[in-house]
Design a protein around this motif. Structure first.
Motif, PDB file in Angstrom:
ATOM      1  N   THR A 239      41.427  43.505  37.725  1.00 57.86           N
ATOM      2  CA  THR A 239      40.976  42.365  38.519  1.00 57.86           C
ATOM      3  C   THR A 239      40.123  42.866  39.673  1.00 57.86           C
ATOM      4  O   THR A 239      40.398  43.918  40.253  1.00 57.86           O
TER       5      THR A 239
ATOM      6  N   VAL B   8      46.407  43.649  41.538  1.00 58.50           N
ATOM      7  CA  VAL B   8      46.887  42.628  40.602  1.00 58.50           C
ATOM      8  C   VAL B   8      48.013  41.787  41.196  1.00 58.50           C
ATOM      9  O   VAL B   8      48.187  40.621  40.819  1.00 58.50           O
TER      10      VAL B   8
ATOM     11  N   MET C 293      46.351  49.675  34.839  1.00 59.86           N
ATOM     12  CA  MET C 293      46.081  48.529  35.703  1.00 59.86           C
ATOM     13  C   MET C 293      45.191  48.954  36.853  1.00 59.86           C
ATOM     14  O   MET C 293      45.441  49.978  37.489  1.00 59.86           O
TER      15      MET C 293
ATOM     16  N   VAL D 246      40.160  38.160  36.081  1.00 63.88           N
ATOM     17  CA  VAL D 246      41.239  38.997  35.554  1.00 63.88           C
ATOM     18  C   VAL D 246      40.890  39.327  34.115  1.00 63.88           C
ATOM     19  O   VAL D 246      40.589  38.442  33.316  1.00 63.88           O
TER      20      VAL D 246
END
Length: 204
Positions: free
Chosen positions: A198, A160, A156, A203
């Motif tokens: 993102t 986020v 990730m 996203v």
């Protein structure tokens, strides 16, 4: 004459004692009941706040328990039943019977989606359970690992938790859960990578 309800940072209000202009100041004997009333009011308000907090905690804990039970009991059993039916369907030569089994598997998939939506709804109300998008993605991946037979890798990037709107996050988690389920059921994969990025505008 005034008296504070509470003290320090916990002041909850002010009790005022007034009389017509021109009359003398209040005596200590007159002020004493006011101070006692203010103290009692502060205690009553604090007890009410603590009771509300306790009730809210109980509700949140109950929601979390229901969500866990739905996932651990209902979804896992439905998923296992669906995979069993799907495997058995390969050995059914009768076309109509095979189609019925296939429809039953589809119905189970839809039921799982409904239960998952219910779980997301329950967990969305639990503000104290770490329901940021990052935590939810990790949770979904972890819950799917036993079904896949291995732990997917997760990557990730970006903020986020703060940059992704709640509605978008809810849809994203639902899609991720469904995608991992489909991989477990159909792909026979030996490796899965989940990537979430993102930049504050999009996203991916």
């Amino acid at each position: 004459q005034r008296s504070l309800v509470g003290s320090g940072d916990g002041v909850r209000g002010i009790v005022l004692l007034v009389r017509a202009a021109g009359r003398g100041e209040f005596s200590e004997k007159e002020i004493e009941p006011l101070q006692g009333f203010a103290a009692q009011a502060a205690v009553a308000m604090e007890l009410a706040e603590r009771r509300r907090d306790a009730e809210q905690i109980a509700v949140l804990e109950d929601r979390d328990r229901i969500a866990r039970d739905l996932h651990d009991l209902a979804i896992q059993r439905l998923f296992a039943t669906g995979m069993t039916l799907q495997s058995a369907g390969r050995f059914i030569e009768h076309k109509e019977a095979s189609e019925r089994v296939s429809r039953a598997v589809d119905d189970l998939d839809e039921t799982i989606k409904i239960i998952r939506s219910t779980i997301f709804g329950l967990r969305a109300h639990d503000a104290a359970s770490g329901t940021g998008l990052r935590a939810r993605v990790v949770r979904v991946v972890g819950e799917t690992a036993p079904v896949l037979g291995f732990a997917p890798s997760v990557r990730m990037e970006g903020l986020v938790d703060s940059h992704v709107p709640k509605e978008t996050a809810d849809h994203l988690v639902a899609v991720l859960s469904e995608a991992l389920t489909n991989i477990a059921r159909h792909a026979r994969a030996g490796r899965v990578e989940v990537a979430l990025e993102t930049d504050g505008r999009e996203v991916r």
